[in-house]
Each structure stands twice: as structure tokens, then as C-alpha cells.
Design a protein around this motif. Structure first.
Motif, PDB file in Angstrom:
ATOM      1  N   ALA A 131       0.855  -1.185   0.000  1.00  0.00           N
ATOM      2  CA  ALA A 131       0.000   0.000   0.000  1.00  0.00           C
ATOM      3  C   ALA A 131       0.889   1.231   0.000  1.00  0.00           C
ATOM      4  O   ALA A 131       2.105   1.143   0.218  1.00  0.00           O
ATOM      5  CB  ALA A 131      -0.934  -0.007   1.212  1.00  0.00           C
ATOM      6  N   GLN A 132       0.291   2.388  -0.247  1.00  0.00           N
ATOM      7  CA  GLN A 132       1.088   3.604  -0.314  1.00  0.00           C
ATOM      8  C   GLN A 132       0.257   4.814   0.086  1.00  0.00           C
ATOM      9  O   GLN A 132      -0.979   4.778   0.100  1.00  0.00           O
ATOM     10  CB  GLN A 132       1.647   3.805  -1.715  1.00  0.00           C
ATOM     11  CG  GLN A 132       0.597   3.928  -2.807  1.00  0.00           C
ATOM     12  CD  GLN A 132       1.216   3.986  -4.186  1.00  0.00           C
ATOM     13  OE1 GLN A 132       2.350   4.393  -4.362  1.00  0.00           O
ATOM     14  NE2 GLN A 132       0.467   3.564  -5.201  1.00  0.00           N
ATOM     15  N   ILE A 133       0.971   5.874   0.413  1.00  0.00           N
ATOM     16  CA  ILE A 133       0.368   7.160   0.715  1.00  0.00           C
ATOM     17  C   ILE A 133       1.140   8.213  -0.058  1.00  0.00           C
ATOM     18  O   ILE A 133       2.369   8.109  -0.205  1.00  0.00           O
ATOM     19  CB  ILE A 133       0.393   7.421   2.239  1.00  0.00           C
ATOM     20  CG1 ILE A 133      -0.403   8.671   2.588  1.00  0.00           C
ATOM     21  CG2 ILE A 133       1.804   7.520   2.770  1.00  0.00           C
ATOM     22  CD1 ILE A 133      -0.609   8.836   4.088  1.00  0.00           C
ATOM     23  N   LEU A 134       0.431   9.190  -0.604  1.00  0.00           N
ATOM     24  CA  LEU A 134       1.063  10.231  -1.411  1.00  0.00           C
ATOM     25  C   LEU A 134       0.992  11.567  -0.679  1.00  0.00           C
ATOM     26  O   LEU A 134      -0.048  11.916  -0.105  1.00  0.00           O
ATOM     27  CB  LEU A 134       0.369  10.354  -2.776  1.00  0.00           C
ATOM     28  CG  LEU A 134       0.332   9.093  -3.647  1.00  0.00           C
ATOM     29  CD1 LEU A 134      -0.436   9.369  -4.937  1.00  0.00           C
ATOM     30  CD2 LEU A 134       1.728   8.592  -3.951  1.00  0.00           C
ATOM     31  N   PHE A 135       2.081  12.300  -0.726  1.00  0.00           N
ATOM     32  CA  PHE A 135       2.146  13.655  -0.186  1.00  0.00           C
ATOM     33  C   PHE A 135       2.424  14.596  -1.357  1.00  0.00           C
ATOM     34  O   PHE A 135       3.369  14.366  -2.123  1.00  0.00           O
ATOM     35  CB  PHE A 135       3.241  13.777   0.869  1.00  0.00           C
ATOM     36  CG  PHE A 135       3.079  12.813   2.014  1.00  0.00           C
ATOM     37  CD1 PHE A 135       2.087  12.992   2.949  1.00  0.00           C
ATOM     38  CD2 PHE A 135       3.917  11.714   2.136  1.00  0.00           C
ATOM     39  CE1 PHE A 135       1.928  12.100   3.999  1.00  0.00           C
ATOM     40  CE2 PHE A 135       3.776  10.815   3.178  1.00  0.00           C
ATOM     41  CZ  PHE A 135       2.769  11.012   4.117  1.00  0.00           C
ATOM     42  N   GLN A 136       1.605  15.640  -1.468  1.00  0.00           N
ATOM     43  CA  GLN A 136       1.716  16.532  -2.614  1.00  0.00           C
ATOM     44  C   GLN A 136       1.666  17.980  -2.143  1.00  0.00           C
ATOM     45  O   GLN A 136       0.885  18.339  -1.262  1.00  0.00           O
ATOM     46  CB  GLN A 136       0.566  16.262  -3.578  1.00  0.00           C
ATOM     47  CG  GLN A 136       0.592  17.061  -4.857  1.00  0.00           C
ATOM     48  CD  GLN A 136      -0.535  16.659  -5.783  1.00  0.00           C
ATOM     49  OE1 GLN A 136      -0.874  15.497  -5.909  1.00  0.00           O
ATOM     50  NE2 GLN A 136      -1.143  17.643  -6.434  1.00  0.00           N
ATOM     51  N   SER A 137       2.517  18.816  -2.745  1.00  0.00           N
ATOM     52  CA  SER A 137       2.561  20.214  -2.345  1.00  0.00           C
ATOM     53  C   SER A 137       3.207  21.045  -3.442  1.00  0.00           C
ATOM     54  O   SER A 137       4.005  20.533  -4.240  1.00  0.00           O
ATOM     55  CB  SER A 137       3.352  20.382  -1.043  1.00  0.00           C
ATOM     56  OG  SER A 137       3.458  21.733  -0.674  1.00  0.00           O
ATOM     57  N   GLN A 138       2.885  22.331  -3.481  1.00  0.00           N
ATOM     58  CA  GLN A 138       3.573  23.264  -4.360  1.00  0.00           C
ATOM     59  C   GLN A 138       4.758  23.916  -3.663  1.00  0.00           C
ATOM     60  O   GLN A 138       5.462  24.723  -4.260  1.00  0.00           O
ATOM     61  CB  GLN A 138       2.591  24.328  -4.862  1.00  0.00           C
ATOM     62  CG  GLN A 138       1.518  23.747  -5.777  1.00  0.00           C
ATOM     63  CD  GLN A 138       0.672  24.804  -6.446  1.00  0.00           C
ATOM     64  OE1 GLN A 138       0.694  25.955  -6.052  1.00  0.00           O
ATOM     65  NE2 GLN A 138      -0.062  24.402  -7.483  1.00  0.00           N
ATOM     66  N   ASP A 139       4.967  23.548  -2.403  1.00  0.00           N
ATOM     67  CA  ASP A 139       6.088  24.055  -1.606  1.00  0.00           C
ATOM     68  C   ASP A 139       7.064  22.901  -1.403  1.00  0.00           C
ATOM     69  O   ASP A 139       6.907  22.083  -0.500  1.00  0.00           O
ATOM     70  CB  ASP A 139       5.564  24.586  -0.264  1.00  0.00           C
ATOM     71  CG  ASP A 139       6.652  25.251   0.573  1.00  0.00           C
ATOM     72  OD1 ASP A 139       7.844  24.995   0.329  1.00  0.00           O
ATOM     73  OD2 ASP A 139       6.300  26.003   1.499  1.00  0.00           O
ATOM     74  N   ARG A 140       8.084  22.835  -2.262  1.00  0.00           N
ATOM     75  CA  ARG A 140       9.012  21.697  -2.192  1.00  0.00           C
ATOM     76  C   ARG A 140       9.741  21.611  -0.850  1.00  0.00           C
ATOM     77  O   ARG A 140       9.821  20.524  -0.270  1.00  0.00           O
ATOM     78  CB  ARG A 140      10.030  21.771  -3.342  1.00  0.00           C
ATOM     79  CG  ARG A 140      10.853  20.489  -3.486  1.00  0.00           C
ATOM     80  CD  ARG A 140      12.094  20.708  -4.325  1.00  0.00           C
ATOM     81  NE  ARG A 140      11.815  21.021  -5.694  1.00  0.00           N
ATOM     82  CZ  ARG A 140      11.734  20.107  -6.675  1.00  0.00           C
ATOM     83  NH1 ARG A 140      11.880  18.838  -6.389  1.00  0.00           N
ATOM     84  NH2 ARG A 140      11.510  20.481  -7.918  1.00  0.00           N
TER      85      ARG A 140
END
Length: 727
Positions: free
Chosen positions: A683-692
Motif C-alpha cells: 500500500a502507499q500514501i502520497l504527499f503533494q505540495s507546491q512548496d518543495r
């Protein structure tokens, strides 16, 4: 004299280890040493001496120095430590990934006197008629005297063929010259107007660092452009006889073809690096690079990690290719590290492709990269004519429609070659009971077994499980099992029956397992005789087949409905790349794409061959959805004996991420596309942001938490920064 050494050890721990330097021992950063680690002894590499934050505690001493010089120079160490931070990976494993296998095991970082091979005769009449490979090698050695064994193998010749020539007294091995080898006088290439314009643009920013994206349609002469650019960069170097150049290619199969083109211009100054080399060959190439020998290294992904002494240019060919991303362990992108390495070396980097990745296309639009275009094919070649073949309600034979079979016959009658792409190896992807409808599945994965008729077995392409084909259905006991769907073997079988006088050449992972086998398979193709090529993605990457006038894509619909948001991008790249194999010679080309979605706007757009328009459309969709490359993403994956254990761990991380109040979106957790592989649930979880920076801080916090609270019960986890696949 240093008293404390901070050392990288090949352990899955996100830190370096401090040791005391004994009195009288002199260390330098980059040296290999032996140190105690618990009850064991470990091989380490010195990274820092007398760090400012050294611990106030009793330290164990360094036991021994392996060699008295640094095997990794400062620039390479800086690259690896930066990569360890960026990709959130243990630094020791990153550092040791830059060493050849022999040095990882503690072998001496030295080699015997290098030797090369040369021809002793030009006349091949003494060779038997059937000794075709020996004739070819003798001719090659006469054209390229004084070649090391690695270059001979890279050119597609085996050690056995070489030894046979030696036995007949036609070739001999001798010590390499001690005199410094200089760049040969290379034959010039007459560039066309478009190539000359791009070459001038590549040199326009000056001598320092610059990132260039060369969008060149298939057959536009990108390789010739690279060669001329490299010649100029070597000439412009402060010391041309010390210059080194890195040329990255995505696949081992492309190395001999690229090598042959570059050898014509740079001779013995070419070295190769890929996973098919043995330990001695890798150590030899690594040593040449580390000693600062002037050379052009042509290599696959891991070549970017080597200890270059004086890089003057880097070229990343087929920069869009997913093979540049390491999918296990140290999950780095060789393309992105090549850009960082060029910045370190203050030299230009060229990213070249007929189908640039949306990341690179976006960077060019943001003017981070200099964009150059080659939109006409070199010479008299023209782009092939592309057509959609609607296969709804059409009977298919071996995955081939009547219009495609008719086009194949016409191409062969005209003395041309045909290339057919099908992205499934084996005979059939499913074996199903026609009585109860039950497919035969892998006992260890959530996947169906593929039928391989040549081996008469069922095989899992995910875990490698293999079993005999049962006589009866395991579910209902009826003898009603049938192979369903098409693979390369079934298509090959049908074509051999339909065109019995024409060679059918199947190119996939099964048919190219032995070293040098791909080159043998493609030899009749390069000679230009009529034949049919059937293969997987191995055929779609950069090959130059002037005799191919017809290319067929048997099923173009998979990428349109992919669960991965990159599916349409990968489909567009694949269609353009396969289509680009046709019509590269003087004769025109034709491409037929079989689909059940003939009205789909993207497929119709691809028929025009206008990849920039497709890329702009896909990029606009990504911008509206806030997906990479306009944002940044990190995947944190878990695998365990049960799905409940995976989801429990990832749920905990999701709650911690949401409680951190950072500008990061949390997606998931959710099972992987193949939720069970080799009896491990995933399984996996994704983290996403426009602030690297915020995304990296959060990822680092979660990694620290997991290291301090190690999961139990066989749960394993891994971080993938900038994931290229959500599988």
C-alpha cells in the motif's frame, strides 16, 4: 592531524558514523577504511574529518586504511550527500552505490597493466565460410586497432569469437601504450541548416553551466548533433587532453548502437558502463574515470554516479525514458542528478528527446531550460503517415486486424521491413476455463499467470513463479482451459504461419536473456533484408532501422484509461517513438494504430505527429488538477504480510502529516495497483505540495519517526521522492 572521522557505512540508517582516528594514522576524505561495527567489521568511506558537531562520547577507533588515496573525490561525495538528502535515503547506501561491486566487497582499487587487442591480418580468406562473426570482428579490429575487451564486447562481439581469432593467429592481446592517449582527429559531420542552428544555440550561453532541452523529432539527427557539440566542448576545455564527457542512454540494448556511432569519431577514447559488465570490466572502467583519463563514457543510469575528474559536458539521450529512475533501493533519477552534476562541474547538459517528459517541457516553458527544436528529419527522410484502425467489431487473428495484415503483406512484397509493437510478452496473458470462467492466477500475487508456449509453462511476470499448465481447471475440474488475449509469442506464431518465407524476429525480455543476443537478432534487420520485427518496448527506444517502412501498434488503448495520471503521457511518448521507427530511410513510412477509441482526441492529435501540441494539452490538464510537474510529490510505501498492517502504519503517518499543519496534501493511504506481490501486501500514501521545502521537511520528519519507532511484524517501508510510477 584529525582526531575524529565521520564515515559512511553501507547500512540502512540515515546518518553517518563517528570514529576516533588513532594516533599516527593520517586520513583523507574519500578514503576507504575498515571499522568495528558492533561485533562485526565493516568497510566504510571517510566523508568528513573533525566535524563541528562531533559527539562528546567515547568513540571506537578506525582499524585500518584500505588505500592511501581517496577513491571518491570531493565533488562526487558532495553529489552523493546531496542526493541522500533530496531522495531521503541512507547516505551510506548512496555512497556505496557509486563504487563498483569489487570495491564494495573490499577488493583493491587497482588493476594489472591494462591490455588491448589488435588484428594481425587484414585478409580473412583463411577463415571458414561459416565463421561470419569472426570475419566481422577481424574487420572491426582493423578499423579500431588497440581496443580493450570491454569495448569489443560493447560492440557486440563475445570473448569466444575473440579467442577463436587468437587461436587462428589473426588477433593478439598486448599491453596498452604507456604514452598518454590523445583525442583522435575526428571526421567532420556536415550538419544541415536546422542542426547547425541548434548547435549555435547550444554554445550561445557560453562555457559554464546551462540546461538545454533538445526537442528533435525521430530521425532528425540528434546523435550527430551531440557528437559535434561534444567535439566543440572538448576543444573549448582548458586542457582538452584531460576532458571527460558523459553520455547517458536509457537501456543496455542501445549501448552498442550508440558506441558504434561515437567510435567512428572518437576511437578508443570511448568507455562503456552498464549492468551487463562483469566485476573486472566495471572496475577497469571505473578506474579509468577516477584516474582522469580523457574519455567519453557511454552508460546507463548508474554512470552518473562515477567519480569524474574533469567533466566538460553531459548528454542525456531519450531523457523522457522511465529507465532513468531507479525503482528499488536508492530511488534516484539519473536525469535529474545529471543536471545537478553539470551544475557542480560548471558545464552544459543536454536533455534530448523526440517526446520530452512533461517535467522537462514545463521547465522549458518556465525558461529554466533553453529549448531547441529539430522538426525535420535529416537527409531526404520524411515523417511517416499515421492512421487509426478501428478494431471494434473486427475479428482479430493473433491481435492483428485485416487492414494491418494486408499492409504487412504489401510492405514485404515491396522488399521492406515491418515492425509490430505489442506490450505483452509470452503467448497469452490469461489462461481461462471456458466452462466456469475462472482464470489461473499466481498463488503469490494478485495477478494472472501468463502462458509461454515456447516453454509450455505458466509464468508470473511480477514474482517469477512458474508452473506447468494444468490439464483441467483447478476450480471446476473441466478440461476447458484456453489461452485468452495476445502476447508477442502468439503474434509471432501467426505471422510465421501467414508469411512463411519471411523471417519473424521476436524481441522481448525472453528472447534477449543471453548477452549479445539482441545484437544477433537485429543483425538481419540492419542488413536491410525483408523481415517482421515483433517486440515490446525494447524496440521503441532509439533504434535506427532504415529498412522499416511499416510500424503497427496492436493496442493503443491501455494508456487512455490508466489509473496512473502519467498514463496518457506515457502512451503519447510510446506512440510517437514506435511511429518514429518507420520511414527513416529514403522510402516513406506508414504507421497503423489499432484502437477501439478511434474518436479519442489525443489519438487523433498523435496522428499528426505534433507532440508539442499533445504535451501542451496534457500539461494544461495537469495544471488544472494541480498535479506534477506544477506541484511536487512524494510516495511513502509499505509492504507487510497483511494489508491491515500496511494500512495501519500508513494511517498513522497520514494523521501525523495532517497534524503537522504544513502546506502538504495527503492522498491515501490506498492499496497498490497490484496489492499483493510475492506474498507481500503493498500500500502507499502520497504527499503533494507546491512548496518543495515544506514537502521535504515533512517527509524527513516522518522518516525520522519511522526510524525511531521501527515497525514490527515484518512491515517494511520506503520513500520515493518524485515517483514516476504509482504501481
Amino acid at each position: 592531524m584529525a582526531t575524529i572521522a565521520r564515515i559512511a557505512l553501507p547500512r540502512a540508517v540515515r546518518q553517518l558514523f563517528d570514529y576516533r582516528v588513532p594516533d599516527g594514522m593520517t586520513l583523507s576524505p574519500g578514503q576507504r577504511v575498515r571499522v568495528p561495527l558492533g561485533r562485526q567489521r565493516a568497510l566504510g568511506l571517510v566523508m568528513i574529518l573533525d566535524p563541528p558537531d562531533s559527539p562528546d562520547m567515547t568513540l571506537k577507533p578506525v582499524e585500518a586504511i584500505v588505500e592511501d588515496w581517496p577513491v571518491l573525490p570531493q565533488q562526487t561525495r558532495d553529489l552523493l550527500l546531496w542526493a541522500a538528502r533530496y531522495y531521503q535515503h541512507p547516505p551510506g547506501e548512496c555512497v556505496f552505490a557509486a563504487l563498483p561491486p569489487a570495491l564494495r566487497r573490499g577488493a583493491p582499487a587497482s588493476l594489472p597493466q591494462p591490455t588491448v587487442w589488435s588484428a594481425l591480418a587484414t585478409d580473412a580468406t583463411s577463415l571458414p565460410t561459416q565463421a561470419r562473426r569472426q570475419r566481422d570482428l577481424l574487420a572491426w579490429l582493423n578499423q579500431h586497432p588497440g581496443q580493450p575487451l570491454t569495448s569489443i564486447k560493447a560492440a557486440g562481439f563475445s570473448r569466444e569469437v575473440l579467442k577463436n581469432l587468437e587461436t587462428r593467429g589473426l588477433a593478439a592481446e598486448h599491453a596498452a601504450s604507456e604514452a598518454p592517449q590523445r583525442w583522435p582527429a575526428a571526421p567532420s559531420i556536415e550538419l544541415n541548416t536546422d542542426q547547425a542552428t541548434v548547435l549555435a544555440g547550444l554554445n550561445a550561453p557560453g562555457k559554464g553551466f546551462a540546461s538545454h532541452l533538445v526537442f528533435g523529432i525521430t530521425g532528425s539527427g540528434k546523435t550527430e548533433l551531440y557528437i559535434e557539440f561534444i567535439k566543440q566542448r572538448i576543444t573549448m576545455a582548458p586542457d582538452p587532453d584531460q576532458a571527460q564527457v558523459l553520455v547517458l542512454v536509457p537501456e543496455i540494448s542501445l549501448t552498442p548502437q550508440t558506441l558504434a556511432r561515437f567510435e567512428t569519431h572518437f576511437g578508443a577514447r570511448i568507455a562503456v558502463w552498464h549492468s551487463a559488465l562483469n566485476a573486472t570490466e566495471r572496475l577497469s572502467t571505473w578506474t579509468r574515470v577516477r584516474q582522469g583519463e580523457p574519455l567519453i563514457l557511454i552508460g546507463t543510469r548508474s554512470a552518473v554516479l562515477l567519480p569524474y575528474a574533469n567533466l566538460v559536458s553531459i548528454v542525456v539521450d531519450e531523457e523522457h525514458d522511465g529507465s532513468y529512475k531507479q525503482m528499488e533501493g536508492f530511488r534516484y533519477s539519473a536525469r535529474d542528478l545529471a543536471i545537478y552534476r553539470a551544475w557542480q562541474s560548471d558545464c552544459p547538459v543536454i536533455l534530448g528527446s523526440a517526446t520530452p517528459s512533461l517535467e522537462s517541457w514545463y521547465n522549458a516553458r518556465q525558461q529554466r531550460y533553453h529549448l531547441h527544436r529539430l522538426e525535420r528529419r535529416a537527409g531526404n527522410a520524411t515523417l511517416p503517415r499515421t492512421e487509426l484502425v478501428d478494431v471494434r467489431s473486427r475479428p482479430l487473428k493473433g491481435g492483428l486486424s485485416a487492414p494491418l495484415l494486408e499492409a504487412i503483406g504489401q510492405a514485404l512484397e515491396a522488399g521492406n521491413q515491418v515492425l509490430l509493437f505489442i506490450n505483452r510478452r509470452g503467448f497469452a496473458p490469461v489462461v481461462m476455463c471456458f466452462e466456469c470462467g475462472t482464470p489461473i492466477e499466481c498463488p503469490h500475487c494478485d495477478a494472472r499467470l501468463t502462458f509461454h508456449r515456447y516453454d509450455n509453462c505458466l509464468r508470473c511476470h511480477h514474482c517469477g513463479h512458474q508452473q506447468a499448465v494444468p490439464r483441467a481447471c483447478p476450480e471446476c475440474g473441466e478440461q476447458a482451459l484456453n489461452a485468452v488475449g495476445q502476447g508477442t509469442e502468439k503474434t509471432e506464431t501467426l505471422l510465421a504461419e501467414r508469411f512463411p518465407e519471411t523471417p519473424v524476429i521476436r524481441v522481448d525480455r525472453d528472447s534477449t536473456r543471453r548477452r549479445g543476443q539482441l545484437d544477433e537478432l537485429l543483425e538481419p534487420v540492419r542488413k536491410g533484408s525483408p523481415c517482421i520485427l515483433v517486440g515490446t518496448q525494447m524496440l521503441a527506444k532509439g533504434h535506427d532501422f532504415p529498412g522499416v517502412t511499416l510500424a503497427g501498434i496492436l493496442d493503443a488503448d491501455g494508456g487512455l484509461f490508466s489509473s496512473d495520471f502519467r498514463g496518457p503521457e506515457h502512451l503519447a511518448q510510446l506512440v510517437i517513438q514506435v511511429a518514429g521507427r518507420a520511414g527513416r530511410g529514403e522510402r516513406g513510412g506508414r504507421v497503423l494504430i489499432q484502437t477501439c477509441q478511434s474518436g479519442h482526441p489525443m489519438l487523433n492529435q498523435l496522428c499528426s505527429g505534433d507532440y508539442p501540441s499533445v504535451a501542451d494539452t496534457l500539461l494544461h490538464e495537469r495544471e488544472q488538477a494541480g498535479l506534477p510537474p506544477v506541484s511536487f510529490m512524494t510516495a511513502l510505501r509499505a509492504e507487510a504480510p497483511s494489508m491491515a498492517d500496511c494500512l495501519a502504519l500508513l494511517d498513522d503517518l497520514a494523521h501525523r502529516a495532517e497534524a503537522s499543519s504544513t502546506p502538504v496534501d495527503v492522498l491515501g493511504p490506498f492499496p497498490a495497483i497490484i496489492a499483493r506481490k510475492a506474498n507481500r501486501h503493498r500500500a502507499q500514501i502520497l504527499f503533494q505540495s507546491q512548496d518543495r521545502p515544506a514537502l521535504h521537511r515533512l517527509t524527513n520528519q516522518l522518516c525520522r519517526y519511522l526510524e525511531q519507532n521501527r515497525p514490527t511484524g515484518g512491515v517494511r517501508w520506503a520513500v520515493d521522492v518524485d515517483p514516476q510510477s504509482l504501481d
